[in-house]
Design a protein around this motif. Structure first.
Motif, PDB file in Angstrom:
ATOM      1  N   UNK A 164       0.806  -1.223   0.000  1.00 56.80           N
ATOM      2  CA  UNK A 164       0.000   0.000   0.000  1.00 56.80           C
ATOM      3  C   UNK A 164       0.838   1.271   0.000  1.00 56.80           C
ATOM      4  N   UNK A 165       1.699   1.432   1.000  1.00 57.78           N
ATOM      5  CA  UNK A 165       2.454   2.677   1.138  1.00 57.78           C
ATOM      6  C   UNK A 165       3.379   2.883  -0.049  1.00 57.78           C
ATOM      7  N   UNK A 166       4.040   1.811  -0.511  1.00 56.94           N
ATOM      8  CA  UNK A 166       4.980   1.946  -1.630  1.00 56.94           C
ATOM      9  C   UNK A 166       4.257   2.300  -2.926  1.00 56.94           C
ATOM     10  N   UNK A 167       3.109   1.686  -3.168  1.00 58.50           N
ATOM     11  CA  UNK A 167       2.355   1.986  -4.394  1.00 58.50           C
ATOM     12  C   UNK A 167       1.879   3.438  -4.411  1.00 58.50           C
ATOM     13  N   UNK A 168       1.398   3.905  -3.284  1.00 60.07           N
ATOM     14  CA  UNK A 168       0.922   5.284  -3.211  1.00 60.07           C
ATOM     15  C   UNK A 168       2.081   6.261  -3.347  1.00 60.07           C
ATOM     16  N   UNK A 169       3.221   5.923  -2.750  1.00 59.05           N
ATOM     17  CA  UNK A 169       4.384   6.806  -2.827  1.00 59.05           C
ATOM     18  C   UNK A 169       4.807   7.031  -4.273  1.00 59.05           C
ATOM     19  N   UNK A 170       4.666   6.001  -5.094  1.00 56.53           N
ATOM     20  CA  UNK A 170       5.061   6.111  -6.498  1.00 56.53           C
ATOM     21  C   UNK A 170       4.237   7.151  -7.262  1.00 56.53           C
ATOM     22  N   UNK A 171       3.074   7.516  -6.737  1.00 56.72           N
ATOM     23  CA  UNK A 171       2.205   8.479  -7.420  1.00 56.72           C
ATOM     24  C   UNK A 171       2.642   9.919  -7.192  1.00 56.72           C
ATOM     25  N   UNK A 172       3.512  10.140  -6.188  1.00 54.60           N
ATOM     26  CA  UNK A 172       4.040  11.480  -5.951  1.00 54.60           C
ATOM     27  C   UNK A 172       3.040  12.457  -5.361  1.00 54.60           C
ATOM     28  N   UNK A 175      -0.269  14.262   0.022  1.00 57.99           N
ATOM     29  CA  UNK A 175      -1.470  14.077   0.835  1.00 57.99           C
ATOM     30  C   UNK A 175      -1.865  12.599   0.881  1.00 57.99           C
ATOM     31  N   UNK A 176      -1.786  11.946  -0.280  1.00 56.25           N
ATOM     32  CA  UNK A 176      -2.089  10.518  -0.316  1.00 56.25           C
ATOM     33  C   UNK A 176      -1.041   9.705   0.443  1.00 56.25           C
ATOM     34  N   UNK A 177       0.214  10.146   0.382  1.00 54.49           N
ATOM     35  CA  UNK A 177       1.267   9.473   1.144  1.00 54.49           C
ATOM     36  C   UNK A 177       0.903   9.430   2.621  1.00 54.49           C
ATOM     37  N   UNK A 178       0.496  10.590   3.140  1.00 57.19           N
ATOM     38  CA  UNK A 178       0.145  10.683   4.558  1.00 57.19           C
ATOM     39  C   UNK A 178      -1.063   9.812   4.881  1.00 57.19           C
ATOM     40  N   UNK A 179      -2.037   9.792   3.974  1.00 60.07           N
ATOM     41  CA  UNK A 179      -3.229   8.990   4.217  1.00 60.07           C
ATOM     42  C   UNK A 179      -2.901   7.499   4.177  1.00 60.07           C
ATOM     43  N   UNK A 180      -2.032   7.102   3.257  1.00 56.67           N
ATOM     44  CA  UNK A 180      -1.649   5.699   3.162  1.00 56.67           C
ATOM     45  C   UNK A 180      -0.913   5.257   4.429  1.00 56.67           C
ATOM     46  N   UNK A 181      -0.058   6.124   4.931  1.00 58.55           N
ATOM     47  CA  UNK A 181       0.674   5.812   6.159  1.00 58.55           C
ATOM     48  C   UNK A 181      -0.302   5.637   7.321  1.00 58.55           C
ATOM     49  N   UNK A 182      -1.285   6.552   7.431  1.00 61.86           N
ATOM     50  CA  UNK A 182      -2.292   6.451   8.494  1.00 61.86           C
ATOM     51  C   UNK A 182      -3.132   5.195   8.335  1.00 61.86           C
ATOM     52  N   UNK A 211     -10.389   6.613  -1.981  1.00 60.90           N
ATOM     53  CA  UNK A 211      -9.414   7.068  -2.982  1.00 60.90           C
ATOM     54  C   UNK A 211      -8.131   6.243  -2.931  1.00 60.90           C
ATOM     55  N   UNK A 212      -7.790   5.764  -1.739  1.00 59.75           N
ATOM     56  CA  UNK A 212      -6.587   4.946  -1.623  1.00 59.75           C
ATOM     57  C   UNK A 212      -6.692   3.674  -2.465  1.00 59.75           C
ATOM     58  N   UNK A 213      -7.895   3.175  -2.636  1.00 57.29           N
ATOM     59  CA  UNK A 213      -8.106   1.998  -3.469  1.00 57.29           C
ATOM     60  C   UNK A 213      -8.229   2.375  -4.938  1.00 57.29           C
TER      61      UNK A 213
END
Length: 223
Positions: A164-172, A175-182, A211-213
């Motif tokens: 999850x966190x790595x896939x979201x991080x790739x999007x740059x 805000x999504x990074x923080x949400x994925x971490x939470x 949105x994370x999905x």
């Protein structure tokens, strides 16, 4: 710039590259397994393959360095958990820290390399201390009686392999990074509540958004 400043600048650059390589290698190895290539690791780290080979003579050497770091992290995390006066609280903190580090993600690659001699003794002592911590958590009434040390180690490994966190991080998207971490923190808390013998702890942060999905799938008509 004088020679000493140049040397310090060069050392700082080497340290940054090494940190980037190790972080990238952990992710690429976890994602691609033994077939992970040095080219993919170098690309993920943002450095050239030559930079990787100047620091590590082979993929095996890089993997073995990751084993050393993983064993050191595990030993230190277990030591902190054992020092907690509340065994169940210490165990919970240990699981969170280890999942976020990615502890256990290299386990399926154990045949790829060997840790340096002596490090195995560190791991054996840490594992013994972890087993004792689990027993203490049982006795304190915090951990379910039917949960074993092996259960918890496998849980750490499975949660640590979540992309999850790595896939979201790739999007740059910060805000999504923080949400994925939470969201990952919430999932860890939900899993830990499944181990608890007593009252459940509250979940950290607000529920994750859909949105994370959805963000990981292309929109219709986008190609």
């Amino acid at each position: 710039m004088d020679i000493s400043r140049q040397r310090r600048a060069r050392q700082a650059e080497v340290a940054r590259n090494d940190a980037a390589l190790l972080a990238a290698a952990r992710l690429v190895f976890a994602r691609e397994g033994a077939r992970a290539s040095v080219a993919a690791i170098a690309e993920a780290a943002g450095v050239g393959v030559g930079t990787l080979y100047r620091r590590y003579t082979s993929k095996t050497a890089l993997f073995e360095r990751l084993l050393v770091l993983a064993n050191e992290q595990w030993a230190a995390a277990v030591e902190r958990a054992v020092a907690n006066p509340d065994p169940w609280g210490g165990l919970r903190a240990l699981v969170v820290e280890s999942v976020e580090y990615g502890q256990g993600t290299l386990a399926p690659l154990g045949r790829l390399g060997l840790a340096p001699r002596g490090l195995g003794d560190v791991a054996v002592r840490a594992d013994a201390a972890f087993g004792a911590l689990v027993v203490s958590a049982h006795r304190s009434g915090g951990l379910r009686d039917d949960v074993t040390a092996t259960d918890i180690l496998l849980l750490i490994e499975q949660l640590g392999r979540s992309p999850l966190v790595e896939q979201i991080r790739d999007l740059g998207d910060e805000a999504l990074d923080a949400e994925a971490y939470s969201a990952r923190r919430r999932l860890i808390a939900i899993a830990l509540d499944g181990l608890a013998a007593g009252p459940r702890a509250g979940l950290p942060s607000s529920p994750p958004s859909e949105r994370l999905l959805a963000v990981r799938w292309p929109e219709e008509g986008s190609g």
